[in-house]
Design a protein around this motif. Structure first.
Motif, short mmCIF file in Angstrom:
data_model
loop_
_atom_site.label_atom_id
_atom_site.label_comp_id
_atom_site.label_asym_id
_atom_site.label_seq_id
_atom_site.Cartn_x
_atom_site.Cartn_y
_atom_site.Cartn_z
N GLY A 12 59.22 51.45 71.66
CA GLY A 12 59.63 52.55 70.79
C GLY A 12 58.54 53.59 70.63
O GLY A 12 58.83 54.80 70.57
N VAL A 13 57.30 53.17 70.56
CA VAL A 13 56.18 54.09 70.43
C VAL A 13 56.02 54.90 71.72
O VAL A 13 55.81 56.12 71.67
N ASP A 14 56.17 54.24 72.87
CA ASP A 14 56.11 54.98 74.14
C ASP A 14 57.20 56.05 74.20
O ASP A 14 56.95 57.18 74.62
N ARG A 15 58.39 55.69 73.78
CA ARG A 15 59.50 56.66 73.79
C ARG A 15 59.18 57.86 72.89
O ARG A 15 59.45 59.00 73.25
N LEU A 16 58.63 57.58 71.72
CA LEU A 16 58.28 58.63 70.77
C LEU A 16 57.25 59.59 71.38
O LEU A 16 57.43 60.82 71.34
N ILE A 17 56.21 59.04 71.97
CA ILE A 17 55.16 59.85 72.59
C ILE A 17 55.71 60.65 73.76
O ILE A 17 55.45 61.86 73.88
N ASN A 18 56.49 60.01 74.61
CA ASN A 18 57.03 60.69 75.79
C ASN A 18 57.99 61.81 75.41
O ASN A 18 57.97 62.88 76.04
N ALA A 19 58.81 61.61 74.41
CA ALA A 19 59.74 62.66 73.97
C ALA A 19 58.97 63.86 73.44
O ALA A 19 59.29 65.02 73.75
N ALA A 20 57.94 63.62 72.66
CA ALA A 20 57.14 64.72 72.11
C ALA A 20 56.37 65.44 73.20
O ALA A 20 56.21 66.67 73.14
N ALA A 21 55.90 64.71 74.21
CA ALA A 21 55.12 65.32 75.29
C ALA A 21 55.92 66.40 76.02
O ALA A 21 55.34 67.35 76.54
N ALA A 22 57.23 66.26 76.03
CA ALA A 22 58.08 67.23 76.72
C ALA A 22 58.29 68.51 75.92
O ALA A 22 58.65 69.54 76.50
N THR A 23 58.05 68.45 74.61
CA THR A 23 58.39 69.62 73.78
C THR A 23 57.27 70.11 72.87
O THR A 23 57.25 71.27 72.50
N ASP A 24 56.35 69.22 72.49
CA ASP A 24 55.33 69.58 71.51
C ASP A 24 54.04 68.80 71.80
O ASP A 24 53.87 67.67 71.32
N VAL A 25 53.16 69.40 72.58
CA VAL A 25 51.95 68.71 73.02
C VAL A 25 51.08 68.29 71.84
O VAL A 25 50.51 67.19 71.83
N ALA A 26 50.96 69.13 70.83
CA ALA A 26 50.13 68.79 69.67
C ALA A 26 50.68 67.56 68.96
O ALA A 26 49.92 66.66 68.58
N LEU A 27 51.99 67.50 68.80
CA LEU A 27 52.60 66.33 68.16
C LEU A 27 52.42 65.09 69.03
O LEU A 27 52.12 64.01 68.52
N ALA A 28 52.57 65.24 70.34
CA ALA A 28 52.36 64.11 71.25
C ALA A 28 50.93 63.58 71.12
O ALA A 28 50.71 62.35 71.10
N MET A 29 49.96 64.49 71.02
CA MET A 29 48.57 64.06 70.84
C MET A 29 48.39 63.33 69.51
O MET A 29 47.68 62.33 69.43
N ALA A 30 49.03 63.82 68.48
CA ALA A 30 48.94 63.17 67.17
C ALA A 30 49.60 61.79 67.22
O ALA A 30 49.09 60.83 66.64
N TYR A 31 50.73 61.68 67.92
CA TYR A 31 51.37 60.36 68.09
C TYR A 31 50.44 59.41 68.84
O TYR A 31 50.31 58.24 68.48
N GLN A 32 49.81 59.91 69.91
CA GLN A 32 48.86 59.08 70.67
C GLN A 32 47.75 58.57 69.77
O GLN A 32 47.39 57.39 69.80
N ALA A 33 47.19 59.46 68.97
CA ALA A 33 46.08 59.08 68.08
C ALA A 33 46.54 58.09 67.01
O ALA A 33 45.85 57.10 66.72
N ALA A 34 47.71 58.33 66.44
CA ALA A 34 48.23 57.42 65.41
C ALA A 34 48.53 56.05 66.02
O ALA A 34 48.25 55.01 65.40
N ALA A 35 49.08 56.04 67.22
CA ALA A 35 49.38 54.77 67.88
C ALA A 35 48.11 54.02 68.25
O ALA A 35 48.05 52.79 68.14
#
Length: 187
Positions: free
Chosen positions: A87-110
């Motif tokens: 589920g965390v991978d899915r969250l990061i991958n979905a954000a990476a396609a639309t919002d790089v800053a959010l994807a980075m924040a998800y990576q850091a939080a994970a």
């Protein structure tokens, strides 16, 4: 709960930051990662031998001078695997396609979350009376990342917690950890 200061550190931002946009992004990321994470851990205690830069655990040999130094004097070691789940991978991958800053924040939080899961497992082991060394993972220094194959086999991590490897030994789910922890003998 995910340590916000750790998330900010992973983002290479000052933990005392007053930037409201960054703090809001971190809060969002932490909340979403907490919802998506399905932490699973598995550990086993094995007898181990250390000689000539090789650690033998459960019949598997791990060649590494640094791991041998880390486990020197230990007759037993904990081997463990931990994952946050797909589920965390899915969250990061979905954000990476639309919002790089959010994807980075998800990576850091994970990253902060999986470290907290590993720390909690270590605390559980310590409460059982074990004195532990620092954890040491395949891919550190001179311990080849290919050692993951033996790890997964010894612990049956694919079957038990859903952890798999790519051809290049990258773990899937990506927010996963495997590690050795030496157990010091009580004197």
């Amino acid at each position: 709960m995910i340590d916000r200061a750790e998330v900010l550190r992973y983002l290479r931002t000052n933990s005392k930051t007053q930037d409201e946009k960054i703090l809001a992004l971190v809060e969002k990321a932490c909340g979403e990662v907490e919802k998506a994470a399905m932490p699973k851990t598995l550990y086993r205690i094995f007898d181990c031998t250390v000689e000539n830069g090789t650690v033998t655990v459960g019949g598997a040999e791990f060649k590494s001078e640094r791991l041998a130094e880390n486990l020197a004097g230990c007759k037993r070691a904990v081997l463990f695997g931990a994952t946050l789940g797909v589920g965390v991978d899915r969250l990061i991958n979905a954000a990476a396609a639309t919002d790089v800053a959010l994807a980075m924040a998800y990576q850091a939080a994970a990253a902060a979350k999986i470290e907290a899961v590993c720390d909690a497992l270590e605390e559980e082991l310590k409460k059982s009376g074990l004195t532990l060394r620092q954890r040491y993972s395949p891919g550190y220094f001179d311990l080849d990342v290919a050692a993951q194959k033996s790890f997964l086999s010894l612990l049956e991590l694919t079957k038990r917690i859903g952890l798999t490897l790519t051809d290049t030994c990258e773990m899937i789910p990506t927010k996963s950890v495997t590690a050795f922890i030496g157990i010091e003998d009580k004197r």
